[in-house]
Design a protein around this motif. Structure first.
Motif, PDB file in Angstrom:
ATOM      1  N   LEU A  56       0.832  -1.192   0.000  1.00  0.00           N
ATOM      2  CA  LEU A  56       0.000   0.000   0.000  1.00  0.00           C
ATOM      3  C   LEU A  56       0.868   1.245   0.000  1.00  0.00           C
ATOM      4  O   LEU A  56       1.938   1.289   0.611  1.00  0.00           O
ATOM      5  CB  LEU A  56      -0.930  -0.020   1.206  1.00  0.00           C
ATOM      6  N   GLN A  57       0.400   2.283  -0.661  1.00  0.00           N
ATOM      7  CA  GLN A  57       1.240   3.451  -0.938  1.00  0.00           C
ATOM      8  C   GLN A  57       1.671   4.225   0.290  1.00  0.00           C
ATOM      9  O   GLN A  57       2.682   4.901   0.267  1.00  0.00           O
ATOM     10  CB  GLN A  57       0.518   4.390  -1.918  1.00  0.00           C
ATOM     11  N   GLN A  87      -0.073  -0.476  -9.390  1.00  0.00           N
ATOM     12  CA  GLN A  87      -1.440  -0.943  -9.556  1.00  0.00           C
ATOM     13  C   GLN A  87      -2.373  -0.057  -8.754  1.00  0.00           C
ATOM     14  O   GLN A  87      -2.005   0.515  -7.729  1.00  0.00           O
ATOM     15  CB  GLN A  87      -1.563  -2.391  -9.078  1.00  0.00           C
ATOM     16  N   ASP A  88      -3.609   0.066  -9.237  1.00  0.00           N
ATOM     17  CA  ASP A  88      -4.630   0.813  -8.510  1.00  0.00           C
ATOM     18  C   ASP A  88      -5.344  -0.137  -7.560  1.00  0.00           C
ATOM     19  O   ASP A  88      -5.929  -1.135  -7.981  1.00  0.00           O
ATOM     20  CB  ASP A  88      -5.636   1.433  -9.490  1.00  0.00           C
ATOM     21  N   ILE A  89      -5.257   0.153  -6.259  1.00  0.00           N
ATOM     22  CA  ILE A  89      -5.933  -0.652  -5.244  1.00  0.00           C
ATOM     23  C   ILE A  89      -6.941   0.234  -4.541  1.00  0.00           C
ATOM     24  O   ILE A  89      -6.581   1.134  -3.791  1.00  0.00           O
ATOM     25  CB  ILE A  89      -4.934  -1.226  -4.228  1.00  0.00           C
ATOM     26  N   MET A  90      -8.210   0.016  -4.827  1.00  0.00           N
ATOM     27  CA  MET A  90      -9.302   0.783  -4.207  1.00  0.00           C
ATOM     28  C   MET A  90      -9.093   2.290  -4.370  1.00  0.00           C
ATOM     29  O   MET A  90      -9.316   3.081  -3.455  1.00  0.00           O
ATOM     30  CB  MET A  90      -9.443   0.409  -2.723  1.00  0.00           C
ATOM     31  N   GLY A  91      -8.636   2.670  -5.555  1.00  0.00           N
ATOM     32  CA  GLY A  91      -8.482   4.089  -5.864  1.00  0.00           C
ATOM     33  C   GLY A  91      -7.163   4.698  -5.447  1.00  0.00           C
ATOM     34  O   GLY A  91      -6.951   5.904  -5.642  1.00  0.00           O
TER      35      GLY A  91
END
Length: 262
Positions: free
Chosen positions: A59-60, A97-101
């Motif tokens: 996660l970012q 990658q896009d994870i839940m926006g």
């Protein structure tokens, strides 16, 4: 070198059970290393074909510095991470990658060896607060004390809540003396236990540590135990406490049994 045997069926290459077990063990080691670094990842995906062996997304807002440094993951940063890992002997495909926006860093590791090398790399470069936190957490776990909510915040280690039973165990390990009768689900006894543990922690670590009794409320006592919350500690203080616990629980003879308060 990887020994990833495979079975071939109808033109599809699949892995066998021993390799699958190796991948699960390597994925667990990597997740543990990332957690020690303060990173949060989605559950890893175990590959069912020859490659990739393991894929996981970070996660970012919790990237370990070894992977991306400050800022949001970008395609350029992902490419730089991939090249940096390759230079360290870790073969991986790194993408955003896009994870839940939100942007996340997805790392697809080629083999079990690559996964273990990345885990070792993360552990070898932990910042000092995270290294001290990991040392304290694992030492407490070896002694039978679970500090599952321990985390690094602002350069100090938030130990968090431990069960009253584990607090009792920790007190005994550190040389404290329990009264003849103690009810771990009695509020007054819990307060007394917190005071005794505070004194023992002060002696072991060399500095005061906040210790607060946290009894379960009447509506939540069925879902959680009475707890004691330990306040923030500096990295060097955490290491002194880990040394004290390790010294107390390391048997000096084959007959000596680990300390337990149950």
């Amino acid at each position: 070198m990887d020994m990833e045997a495979s079975d071939e069926t109808d033109g599809d290459v699949t892995i066998d059970n021993p390799v699958r077990e190796q991948r699960h063990r390597a994925a667990h080691a990597l997740v543990q290393a990332l957690q020690a670094s303060g990173a949060r990842s989605l559950p890893p995906k175990i590959g069912t074909s020859l490659t990739p062996a393991i894929t996981l997304a970070l996660l970012q807002d919790s990237m370990p510095a070894i992977l991306i440094g400050d800022g949001l993951p970008t395609p350029a940063a992902a490419a730089a991470v991939q090249q940096g890992l390759r230079e360290q002997g870790v073969q991986a495909q790194v993408e955003v990658q896009d994870i839940m926006g939100f942007p996340a860093l997805q790392i697809a590791l080629a083999t079990v060896d690559d996964t273990q090398r990345l885990a070792d790399l993360v552990m070898s470069r932990l910042p000092e607060p995270h290294a001290a936190s990991h040392r304290l957490r694992t030492t407490l776990a070896t002694a039978g004390v679970k500090a599952i909510n321990m985390r690094v915040q602002g350069g100090v280690i938030e130990v968090g809540g431990i069960s009253a039973t584990d607090a009792c165990t920790l007190l005994v390990i550190l040389g404290g003396h329990l009264p003849d009768r103690i009810e771990l689900e009695d509020w007054h006894h819990l307060e007394a236990l917190a005071e005794m543990l505070s004194a023992a922690l002060h002696t072991a670590s060399g500095r005061v540590i906040d210790v607060v009794a946290d009894p379960a409320c009447s509506t939540c006592s069925a879902t959680r135990t009475y707890e004691i919350t330990l306040g923030p500690v500096a990295p060097e203080q955490a290491r002194r406490l880990a040394d004290a616990v390790e010294s107390a629980v390391t048997p000096t003879s084959p007959e000596q049994q680990p300390v337990r308060c149950r």
